[in-house]
Design a protein around this motif. Structure first.
Motif, short mmCIF file in Angstrom:
data_model
loop_
_atom_site.label_atom_id
_atom_site.label_comp_id
_atom_site.label_asym_id
_atom_site.label_seq_id
_atom_site.Cartn_x
_atom_site.Cartn_y
_atom_site.Cartn_z
N PRO A 11 0.82 -1.21 0.00
CA PRO A 11 0.00 0.00 0.00
C PRO A 11 0.86 1.26 0.00
CG PRO A 11 -0.93 -1.63 1.47
CD PRO A 11 0.38 -2.18 1.02
N SER A 12 0.55 2.19 -0.88
CA SER A 12 1.40 3.36 -1.11
C SER A 12 0.56 4.62 -1.22
CB SER A 12 2.20 3.19 -2.42
OG SER A 12 2.92 1.98 -2.44
N THR A 13 1.14 5.74 -0.77
CA THR A 13 0.48 7.02 -0.91
C THR A 13 0.77 7.58 -2.30
OG1 THR A 13 2.37 8.29 -0.10
CG2 THR A 13 0.79 7.48 1.55
N ALA A 14 0.00 8.59 -2.68
CA ALA A 14 0.24 9.24 -3.97
C ALA A 14 1.64 9.85 -4.01
CB ALA A 14 -0.83 10.31 -4.21
N ALA A 15 2.09 10.40 -2.88
CA ALA A 15 3.42 11.00 -2.83
C ALA A 15 4.50 9.95 -3.06
CB ALA A 15 3.63 11.70 -1.50
N GLU A 16 4.35 8.77 -2.43
CA GLU A 16 5.33 7.70 -2.61
C GLU A 16 5.36 7.20 -4.04
OE1 GLU A 16 5.07 5.88 1.95
OE2 GLU A 16 3.74 5.14 0.37
N LEU A 17 4.19 7.06 -4.64
CA LEU A 17 4.12 6.61 -6.03
C LEU A 17 4.70 7.65 -6.97
CD1 LEU A 17 0.53 5.11 -5.85
CD2 LEU A 17 2.59 3.82 -6.43
N SER A 18 4.50 8.92 -6.65
CA SER A 18 5.04 10.00 -7.47
C SER A 18 6.56 9.93 -7.55
CB SER A 18 4.61 11.36 -6.90
OG SER A 18 5.25 12.41 -7.58
N VAL A 19 7.20 9.74 -6.41
CA VAL A 19 8.66 9.65 -6.36
C VAL A 19 9.13 8.38 -7.06
CG1 VAL A 19 10.64 9.37 -4.81
CG2 VAL A 19 8.83 11.02 -4.26
N ARG A 20 8.45 7.27 -6.80
CA ARG A 20 8.86 5.98 -7.33
C ARG A 20 8.77 5.92 -8.85
NH1 ARG A 20 5.20 2.24 -4.48
NH2 ARG A 20 6.16 3.01 -2.57
N LEU A 21 7.74 6.57 -9.40
CA LEU A 21 7.47 6.44 -10.83
C LEU A 21 7.88 7.66 -11.64
CD1 LEU A 21 3.91 4.83 -10.55
CD2 LEU A 21 6.07 3.68 -11.02
N GLY A 22 8.32 8.73 -10.96
CA GLY A 22 8.73 9.92 -11.68
C GLY A 22 7.57 10.67 -12.30
N LEU A 23 6.40 10.62 -11.63
CA LEU A 23 5.21 11.32 -12.12
C LEU A 23 4.82 12.40 -11.12
CD1 LEU A 23 3.09 8.16 -13.06
CD2 LEU A 23 4.34 9.63 -14.65
N THR A 24 4.04 13.36 -11.58
CA THR A 24 3.53 14.37 -10.65
C THR A 24 2.46 13.72 -9.77
OG1 THR A 24 1.75 15.13 -12.09
CG2 THR A 24 3.92 16.18 -12.35
N GLN A 25 2.27 14.28 -8.57
CA GLN A 25 1.24 13.74 -7.70
C GLN A 25 -0.14 13.87 -8.32
OE1 GLN A 25 1.22 14.26 -3.45
NE2 GLN A 25 3.38 14.88 -3.42
N ALA A 26 -0.34 14.96 -9.07
CA ALA A 26 -1.64 15.15 -9.73
C ALA A 26 -1.90 14.03 -10.74
CB ALA A 26 -1.68 16.51 -10.42
N ALA A 27 -0.86 13.66 -11.49
CA ALA A 27 -1.01 12.59 -12.48
C ALA A 27 -1.26 11.25 -11.78
CB ALA A 27 0.24 12.50 -13.35
N VAL A 28 -0.52 11.02 -10.70
CA VAL A 28 -0.71 9.77 -9.95
C VAL A 28 -2.13 9.68 -9.43
CG1 VAL A 28 -0.08 8.54 -7.84
CG2 VAL A 28 1.71 9.44 -9.33
N ARG A 29 -2.65 10.79 -8.90
CA ARG A 29 -4.00 10.77 -8.34
C ARG A 29 -5.05 10.49 -9.42
NH1 ARG A 29 -4.16 12.09 -3.15
NH2 ARG A 29 -2.39 13.25 -2.26
N ARG A 30 -4.84 11.00 -10.64
CA ARG A 30 -5.78 10.72 -11.72
C ARG A 30 -5.81 9.21 -12.02
NH1 ARG A 30 -3.54 15.38 -14.10
NH2 ARG A 30 -2.26 14.12 -15.51
N HIS A 31 -4.62 8.60 -12.06
CA HIS A 31 -4.56 7.18 -12.34
C HIS A 31 -5.12 6.36 -11.18
CE1 HIS A 31 -2.53 7.65 -16.12
NE2 HIS A 31 -1.56 8.36 -15.57
N LEU A 32 -4.87 6.82 -9.96
CA LEU A 32 -5.44 6.13 -8.79
C LEU A 32 -6.97 6.21 -8.82
CD1 LEU A 32 -2.96 7.24 -5.98
CD2 LEU A 32 -3.28 4.90 -6.83
N ASP A 33 -7.50 7.36 -9.17
CA ASP A 33 -8.96 7.52 -9.25
C ASP A 33 -9.54 6.53 -10.27
OD1 ASP A 33 -8.98 9.52 -7.36
OD2 ASP A 33 -9.05 11.17 -8.82
N ALA A 34 -8.83 6.37 -11.40
CA ALA A 34 -9.30 5.45 -12.43
C ALA A 34 -9.24 4.01 -11.93
CB ALA A 34 -8.46 5.60 -13.70
N LEU A 35 -8.16 3.66 -11.23
CA LEU A 35 -8.01 2.30 -10.70
C LEU A 35 -9.05 2.02 -9.62
CD1 LEU A 35 -4.12 2.19 -10.53
CD2 LEU A 35 -5.56 0.75 -12.00
#
Length: 240
Positions: free
Chosen positions: A23-47
């Protein structure tokens, strides 16, 4: 690449990162994947909308700071199925057959446990090469590496109290089977204890609805009161 295909590919990367790291926060995923937090949150919302990911309250170790705790996103059963659980139903049917063939009840449960122990022992032989080359203080990490090579996406983190390490398996290829037959988890914990030369304590399991299978491995000189496996009463529902 078409935008829709690119977005689907990025969502797959987000889901895979959660699978590999728990389990990961949007901030952790942002750093891990090199994406902005806003982009990560959009993909998380879709998932989340697809039922593949669900938000949980991030578990905090130590004193909690001010403000609302960050949400951690974990894979749902459906999300795990999207990876490699295709053979899990076959495993459940095979174990049911063993249980019935042994006569059901206590005899059936004992037969399943005997099978689980034999399977775990065979896996342990594959893991020994990883541990034999490791220094005593690195054996838990060597076991995590061995588990990862078998699809369990494992890692180790140190904990201060009680002194030791937590062996965390972020993925379980047989989670559905283990939910129906906890003997699989019991046999696995016994193998961990044997390989590490130490009592271990199972704190949580994916099979019981936790985000991660977590096993406490004490430091040398510290022995837990007993070796346990997660049950409905002991599973910590540890989301992170």
């Amino acid at each position: 690449m078409p935008a829709a295909a690119e977005a689907a590919g990025t969502r797959q990367r987000v889901a895979r990162s959660i699978l590999d790291h728990g389990p990961s926060t949007a901030a952790e995923l942002s750093v891990r994947l090199g994406l902005t937090q806003a982009a990560v949150r959009r993909h998380l919302d879709a998932l989340v909308a697809e039922g593949l990911v669900e938000p949980r309250e991030k578990r905090v170790y130590g004193a909690r700071g001010r403000g609302r705790p960050a949400k951690a996103f974990a894979l749902t059963d459906g999300g795990r199925d999207a990876f490699d659980h295709a053979y899990d139903e076959l495993a459940v049917e095979a174990l049911r057959w063993i249980e019935r063939a042994a006569g059901g009840g206590e005899r059936g449960a004992a037969a399943v446990l005997a099978f689980a122990r034999e399977r775990a022992a065979a896996q342990a032989e594959q893991y020994r090469s990883f541990l034999d080359a490791a220094a005593p203080e690195d054996r838990a990490r060597a076991l995590a590496e061995a588990l990862t090579s078998s699809g369990f996406a494992a890692a180790v983190r140190e904990v201060a109290a009680p002194a030791g390490e937590q062996l965390c398996q972020h993925h379980c290829p047989v989670a559905h089977a283990a939910q129906r037959f906890p003997q699989l988890c019991e046999a696995e914990a016994e193998v961990f204890s044997d390989l590490l030369g130490s009592h271990v304590q199972r704190l949580a399991t994916i099979a019981h609805g936790d985000g991660v299978c977590t096993t406490f491995v004490p430091k040398a000189g510290h022995v837990p009161s007993k070796t346990t496996t997660a049950t409905d009463s002991t599973a910590g529902r540890n989301p992170a």
